[in-house]
Write a protein that holds these residues in place. Structure first.
Motif, PDB file in Angstrom:
ATOM      1  N   GLU A 121       0.820  -1.208   0.000  1.00  0.00           N
ATOM      2  CA  GLU A 121       0.000   0.000   0.000  1.00  0.00           C
ATOM      3  C   GLU A 121       0.854   1.258   0.000  1.00  0.00           C
ATOM      4  O   GLU A 121       0.443   2.291  -0.500  1.00  0.00           O
ATOM      5  CB  GLU A 121      -0.923  -0.009   1.229  1.00  0.00           C
ATOM      6  N   ASP A 122       2.034   1.167   0.586  1.00  0.00           N
ATOM      7  CA  ASP A 122       2.926   2.325   0.661  1.00  0.00           C
ATOM      8  C   ASP A 122       4.360   1.831   0.508  1.00  0.00           C
ATOM      9  O   ASP A 122       4.609   0.641   0.357  1.00  0.00           O
ATOM     10  CB  ASP A 122       2.734   3.040   2.006  1.00  0.00           C
ATOM     11  N   HIS A 151       2.733   4.801  -9.272  1.00  0.00           N
ATOM     12  CA  HIS A 151       1.402   5.216  -9.707  1.00  0.00           C
ATOM     13  C   HIS A 151       1.539   6.461 -10.577  1.00  0.00           C
ATOM     14  O   HIS A 151       2.275   7.392 -10.239  1.00  0.00           O
ATOM     15  CB  HIS A 151       0.494   5.534  -8.511  1.00  0.00           C
ATOM     16  N   TYR A 156      -1.852   2.016 -11.698  1.00  0.00           N
ATOM     17  CA  TYR A 156      -0.741   1.330 -11.042  1.00  0.00           C
ATOM     18  C   TYR A 156       0.155   0.734 -12.116  1.00  0.00           C
ATOM     19  O   TYR A 156      -0.307   0.012 -13.007  1.00  0.00           O
ATOM     20  CB  TYR A 156      -1.271   0.237 -10.114  1.00  0.00           C
TER      21      TYR A 156
END
Length: 360
Positions: A121-122, A151, A156
């Protein structure tokens, strides 16, 4: 014998001097600590300044990196070295057609992978865990790693994995630098993919999907040079669908377009993998191919002519085609080769069509 103490309880001169000396020692120790801390901060500031300069150099280079294959090589080879890293890998996900095409042609750099990966996610910092994917199949496992999700434009693009020595990337360290790097990599990759897409569109015939005349002319010089380097014969075939204008006049241009698409498919099934097939203009097609002598070239031309005969016109009749053939002369340039093939095509049409004519 100890100095006598004052009856009033005040410190003796000796005690006062001792206390002052102790305070001086504490002060000197604190000054040394502050000086060491200041030197550490200055060293870190200088290191950060040097890192920022390197990052700016990398960013400026990224913005100028075209075509796509050059950017991919730089992401794997150049930029990690400039940033003081042990290496990098790029996992493009989902696989982009423009990147996949490099894999088909054999030009995909080692360290770039096309695979479905689960994106963090990060930004992830730490070590390579046993159950995690192998982010660096092309090199030894790093002491630490940073995974940068990419991104751009709401899409993505994949993961840029950075390899560092042990302790280089730690879970509790700041990520401002890496966030900036990830944003620049994503933007540059997106731009390079779009640039490759536009270039492909400019070199492709929108109706048949074959290369267009511009693309063939670009490949002509390469084919001539390769033919001479490898001492192999290069043949140019120009093929024209006979009486195609009558199809358009009688049945309309949509019907004519369908015929062109079917002919393109038939020719594509008849050429070899290394041959260059293009729609040269209108109802004319061109092929560049390496052959072993004039007989092999004429046999290939006949194969192209017969491939066209498998396609039927809107009236139900088998199509025919005229073919002009030329072999590259030792002192000839590519443009002259095409001109002689065109002259041979004219002879084939003048001789009654549905035949192959070879240039002198």
């Amino acid at each position: 014998m100890y100095p006598p103490s004052s009856s009033t309880g005040s410190a003796s001169p000796w005690q006062t001097e001792t206390m002052a000396a102790s305070e001086d020692d504490d002060l000197h120790a604190e000054v040394r600590h502050l000086r060491a801390r200041l030197e550490e901060l200055l060293e870190r500031a200088h290191a950060n300044e040097a890192t920022q300069r390197r990052l700016q150099t990398v960013e400026l280079d990224m913005l100028r990196r075209y075509p796509l294959v050059d950017l991919l090589r730089a992401l794997i080879l150049d930029y990690p070295e400039q940033l003081g890293l042990q290496g990098a890998a790029l996992h493009v996900c989902p696989p982009q057609p423009e990147v996949s095409a490099l894999g088909v042609s054999g030009d995909l750099p080692s360290g770039v992978y096309l695979a479905e990966v689960v994106p963090p996610e990060d930004i992830h910092l730490g070590t390579l865990e046993a159950e995690s994917p192998d982010w660096f199949p092309h090199q030894a496992s790093p002491g630490s790693l940073a995974l940068l999700p990419l991104h751009a434009g709401g899409q993505y693009l994949g993961i840029y994995a950075l390899a560092g020595e042990a302790g280089r990337f730690q879970p509790n360290q700041g990520t401002a630098f890496l966030q900036r790097l990830a944003a620049m990599v994503a933007t540059s990759l997106d731009n390079a993919i779009n640039h490759a897409r536009l270039e492909e569109m400019a070199l492709s015939d929108p109706l048949t999907g074959l290369d267009n005349r511009r693309s063939l002319e670009r490949r002509l010089g390469e084919a001539v040079a390769r033919s001479r380097r490898q001492a192999r014969d290069l043949a140019c075939l120009l093929l024209d669908i006979d009486y195609f204008k009558a199809i358009n006049d009688r049945h309309g241009h949509p019907a004519g377009d369908r015929v062109l698409v079917e002919v393109a498919e038939a020719l594509a099934s008849a050429v070899r993998g290394g041959d260059a097939l293009a729609r040269y203009g209108g109802e004319e097609f061109a092929v560049l191919m390496e052959v072993e002598g004039a007989e092999a070239a004429e046999a290939a031309a006949e194969r192209m002519r017969m491939a066209v005969s498998t396609v039927t016109s809107p009236d139900g009749d088998a199509l025919t085609a005229s073919v002009g053939l030329a072999l590259l002369d030792p002192a000839e340039e590519g443009e002259a080769l095409v001109e002689r093939a065109d002259a041979a095509l004219y002879q084939a049409k003048a001789a009654g069509r549905d035949r192959v004519e070879a240039a002198d």
